[in-house]
Write an enzyme that holds these catalytic residues in place. Structure first.
Site, PDB file in Angstrom:
ATOM      1  N   GLU A  63       0.836  -1.215   0.000  1.00 31.63           N
ATOM      2  CA  GLU A  63       0.000   0.000   0.000  1.00 31.63           C
ATOM      3  C   GLU A  63       0.859   1.249   0.000  1.00 31.63           C
ATOM      4  OE1 GLU A  63      -3.005  -0.048  -1.250  1.00 31.63           O
ATOM      5  OE2 GLU A  63      -3.504  -1.512   0.288  1.00 31.63           O
ATOM      6  N   ASP A  66       3.380   2.336  -4.787  1.00 29.54           N
ATOM      7  CA  ASP A  66       3.495   2.408  -6.259  1.00 29.54           C
ATOM      8  C   ASP A  66       4.085   3.740  -6.717  1.00 29.54           C
ATOM      9  OD1 ASP A  66       1.092   3.705  -5.545  1.00 29.54           O
ATOM     10  OD2 ASP A  66      -0.093   2.817  -7.174  1.00 29.54           O
ATOM     11  N   GLY A 172     -11.686   2.815  -2.029  1.00 31.64           N
ATOM     12  CA  GLY A 172     -10.433   2.059  -2.014  1.00 31.64           C
ATOM     13  C   GLY A 172     -10.502   0.833  -2.907  1.00 31.64           C
ATOM     14  N   SER A 174     -11.201   1.355  -6.120  1.00 23.47           N
ATOM     15  CA  SER A 174     -10.795   1.951  -7.377  1.00 23.47           C
ATOM     16  C   SER A 174     -11.886   2.132  -8.419  1.00 23.47           C
ATOM     17  CB  SER A 174      -9.670   1.090  -7.955  1.00 23.47           C
ATOM     18  OG  SER A 174      -8.693   1.936  -8.406  1.00 23.47           O
ATOM     19  N   SER A 175     -12.987   2.705  -7.984  1.00 22.54           N
ATOM     20  CA  SER A 175     -14.077   2.977  -8.929  1.00 22.54           C
ATOM     21  C   SER A 175     -13.649   4.028  -9.954  1.00 22.54           C
ATOM     22  CB  SER A 175     -15.325   3.443  -8.185  1.00 22.54           C
ATOM     23  OG  SER A 175     -15.031   4.579  -7.415  1.00 22.54           O
ATOM     24  N   ASP A 219      -3.783   0.859  -9.936  1.00 24.57           N
ATOM     25  CA  ASP A 219      -5.179   0.536 -10.213  1.00 24.57           C
ATOM     26  C   ASP A 219      -5.427   0.338 -11.700  1.00 24.57           C
ATOM     27  OD1 ASP A 219      -5.145   1.179  -7.611  1.00 24.57           O
ATOM     28  OD2 ASP A 219      -6.416   2.952  -7.751  1.00 24.57           O
ATOM     29  N   LYS A 255     -16.595  -3.397   3.820  1.00 24.49           N
ATOM     30  CA  LYS A 255     -16.624  -1.948   3.743  1.00 24.49           C
ATOM     31  C   LYS A 255     -16.788  -1.349   5.129  1.00 24.49           C
ATOM     32  CE  LYS A 255     -19.171   1.780   1.605  1.00 24.49           C
ATOM     33  NZ  LYS A 255     -18.279   2.562   0.829  1.00 24.49           N
ATOM     34  N   TYR A 263      -3.965  11.844   0.032  1.00 30.56           N
ATOM     35  CA  TYR A 263      -3.136  11.097  -0.914  1.00 30.56           C
ATOM     36  C   TYR A 263      -1.976  11.928  -1.474  1.00 30.56           C
ATOM     37  CZ  TYR A 263      -2.075   7.811  -4.682  1.00 30.56           C
ATOM     38  OH  TYR A 263      -1.460   6.925  -5.522  1.00 30.56           O
TER      39      TYR A 263
HETATM   40  P1  NG1 Z   1      -7.500   4.150  -4.324  1.00 28.40           P
HETATM   41  O1  NG1 Z   1      -7.751   3.285  -3.173  1.00 28.40           O
HETATM   42  O2  NG1 Z   1      -8.159   3.650  -5.574  1.00 28.40           O
HETATM   43  O3  NG1 Z   1      -7.705   5.599  -4.063  1.00 28.40           O
HETATM   44  C1  NG1 Z   1      -4.901   4.893  -4.459  1.00 28.40           C
HETATM   45  C2  NG1 Z   1      -4.099   5.014  -5.765  1.00 28.40           C
HETATM   46  C3  NG1 Z   1      -3.182   3.798  -6.009  1.00 28.40           C
HETATM   47  C4  NG1 Z   1      -2.354   3.483  -4.775  1.00 28.40           C
HETATM   48  C5  NG1 Z   1      -3.279   3.379  -3.536  1.00 28.40           C
HETATM   49  C6  NG1 Z   1      -2.531   3.146  -2.256  1.00 28.40           C
HETATM   50  C7  NG1 Z   1      -5.111   6.204  -7.669  1.00 28.40           C
HETATM   51  C8  NG1 Z   1      -6.109   6.176  -8.746  1.00 28.40           C
HETATM   52  N1  NG1 Z   1      -5.035   5.127  -6.880  1.00 28.40           N
HETATM   53  O4  NG1 Z   1      -5.891   3.920  -4.630  1.00 28.40           O
HETATM   54  O5  NG1 Z   1      -2.360   4.029  -7.128  1.00 28.40           O
HETATM   55  O6  NG1 Z   1      -1.350   4.435  -4.577  1.00 28.40           O
HETATM   56  O7  NG1 Z   1      -4.066   4.554  -3.376  1.00 28.40           O
HETATM   57  O8  NG1 Z   1      -1.781   1.994  -2.318  1.00 28.40           O
HETATM   58  O9  NG1 Z   1      -4.371   7.170  -7.527  1.00 28.40           O
END
Ligand code: NG1
Length: 483
Positions: A63, A66, A172, A174-175, A219, A255, A263
């Site tokens: 997590e 990336d 989380g 990834s929609s 994602d 959920k 982020y």
């Molecule tokens: P989500 O959970 O889809 O927001 C985000 C990033 C991933 C990764 C994860 C943490 C996007 C679209 N997705 O995922 O690349 O960094 O957080 O591991 O930026």
């Protein structure tokens, strides 16, 4: 690049081929396509010519690594995806026009054109427009199979789309990427652009950056590269995937809720940690460093992930860094630090911000080591049932450690996710962790197969939203056979 190794997203002619499902589950999916076809006909007066679908994902481990350049271990969800029903109508427009409907009235109807602004706050159509822009930038790209690369041949056209998404939103799973990936595929097909799965994933990742998410790429990669029955180890630069088979055990996602996310701030903290570490370690080109993996690549001799964790403890202090201290340590003025390292991605209250560089980078290096260990265990064939069960225990332990690191070092958990993962462990999971960006969202648990029923019953008493999934197939185009 070798065309045989990097295929284009597949084109299927039956729904069954796209989902690892049977019986009632498959029927439910088939009726989604039937309903979409009927609704499309009602809206646009003719049937869709094709569908583009892209799945959401769940990340098993790895997590927030990336965007520091490290590998991750996700799988595509088996049925939660975004489907776009599409028909292209040629001629009669000055510029490409996209008519956009959604089955859910939460997402209003839009008419976009090639020149529409992408800066419409929080509108779902931005993701489609981002995909359009991504493809525009890629129009001269030669496909990995050596074809394409000519100027886009299609004259301005009208692209009619009806969308249906079943990936839980903002959670989380990834929609947003499922929407961007489905849009990219739908529009590439309309433009007759021939790009490989990895080119499409790269393009979709860059597309999300147009809308302000400094996306790491996991994602979009798994959405295109996912395969039935297989989790994937995804690596970056260049983007590649290898199969990971999990020993006998169910993967469950629960959920909790959706909260805000920090982020982009984490992206910046990891970037700054890499710069300071590179400088402290005497790497000549430290000014160019952008990702924590660069420190590993540029340092001679090349350090292991454990060495790097040691370097972090040695060179970065636990107290948060201020912008002024960062300026002092880099020798740049505050404006330059802001411009070069924070860029557009942390805009609000920049002067008030403090940066937890030691904790964030320690998480990234230790988490990346856990990804390696997890993969190594999955690749070791168990000689007996006992061995398989102890392998599962070790995988679970790694997932638990990942959660604690997300909680304590990366500060991307919340009390509800901590409670839910604790409950899942009590209910029989060998490991449980938050999945995705965190600050709310979903947890993922690894449960020995014989305990799955009891686990589900127990967890559902407190957290009713439970999703049982197998690794699903990646993004694909479906062209129904004409009757
Ligand atoms: P989500 O959970 O889809 O927001 C985000 C990033 C991933 C990764 C994860 C943490 C996007 C679209 N997705 O995922 O690349 O960094 O957080 O591991 O930026």
């Amino acid at each position: 690049m070798n065309s045989a190794a990097i295929p284009l997203p597949p084109v299927f002619h039956t729904v069954d081929e796209m989902y690892p499902l049977e019986g009632e589950d498959l029927k439910e999916i088939q009726s989604r396509y039937t309903n979409l076809t009927q609704q499309f006909e009602k809206i646009y007066g003719s049937a869709p010519a094709y569908f583009a679908r892209a799945p959401g994902r769940v990340n098993l481990i790895g997590e927030h690594v990336d965007y520091s350049g490290y590998g991750v271990l996700p799988m595509a969800l088996d049925r939660q995806d975004t489907i776009m029903a599409v028909r292209v109508v040629e001629g009669n427009v000055q510029e490409d026009t996209i008519n956009l409907h959604n089955v859910s009235d939460r997402f209003p109807t839009r008419a976009l054109t090639a020149s529409s602004s992408i800066d419409v706050a929080h509108d779902w159509s931005r993701y489609v427009l981002a995909a359009y822009r991504g493809l525009e930038q890629a129009k001269d790209l030669v496909g990995d199979d050596g074809r394409g690369g000519e100027e886009k041949q299609t004259p301005p056209q009208t692209i009619n789309i009806l969308t249906h998404g079943t990936v839980p939103i903002g959670s989380g799973l990834s929609s947003s990427s499922a929407l961007v990936c489905a849009s990219s595929l739908a529009l590439a097909q309309a433009n007759k652009q021939r790009l490989s799965k990895t080119q499409m994933a790269d393009l979709a990742c860059k597309a999300e950056r147009f809308i302000g998410m400094e996306s790491g790429g996991m994602d979009q990669a798994i959405s295109f590269l996912g395969e039935k029955g297989k989790a994937k180890r995804i690596d970056f630069d260049p983007l590649r995937a290898s199969d990971v088979m999990i020993p006998e055990g169910g993967v469950e996602a629960n959920k909790y809720a959706t909260l805000g996310s920090g982020y982009n701030m984490r992206v910046v903290e990891c970037r700054l940690a890499a710069v300071l570490l590179g400088k402290a370690l005497g790497i000549e080109d430290w000014v160019q460093i952008r990702r924590l993996i660069d420190v590993q690549k540029l340092h001679k001799p090349q350090p292991s992930l454990e060495d790097l964790a040691g370097f972090v403890k040695q060179h970065l202090h636990e107290e948060a860094y201020s912008l002024n201290e960062l300026a002092e340590l880099t020798g740049f003025d505050v404006d330059r630090v802001r411009k070069d390292y924070l860029g557009r991605i942390v805009v609000e209250d920049v002067n008030q911000k403090v940066f937890h560089l030691c904790q964030r980078s320690l998480h990234v290096y230790t988490e990346s080591k856990r990804v390696e260990d997890f993969q190594a265990i999955c690749q070791t064939k168990a000689a007996s049932a006992e061995e398989a069960s102890s392998q599962l225990e070790v995988l679970g332990k790694l997932m638990n450690e990942s959660h604690f690191s997300c909680r304590d070092l990366f500060a991307c958990s919340c009390s509800e996710l901590d409670q839910l993962t604790a409950l899942c462990r009590e209910a029989g999971a060998v490991g449980s962790r938050l999945t995705g960006a965190g600050w709310g969202g979903w947890t993922i648990s690894l449960v020995p197969t014989h305990k799955v029923d009891a686990f589900c019953t127990k967890v559902k008493e407190t957290f009713p939203e439970l999703l049982v999934t197998k690794p699903g197939t990646g993004a694909a185009v479906y062209v129904p056979i004409a009757h």
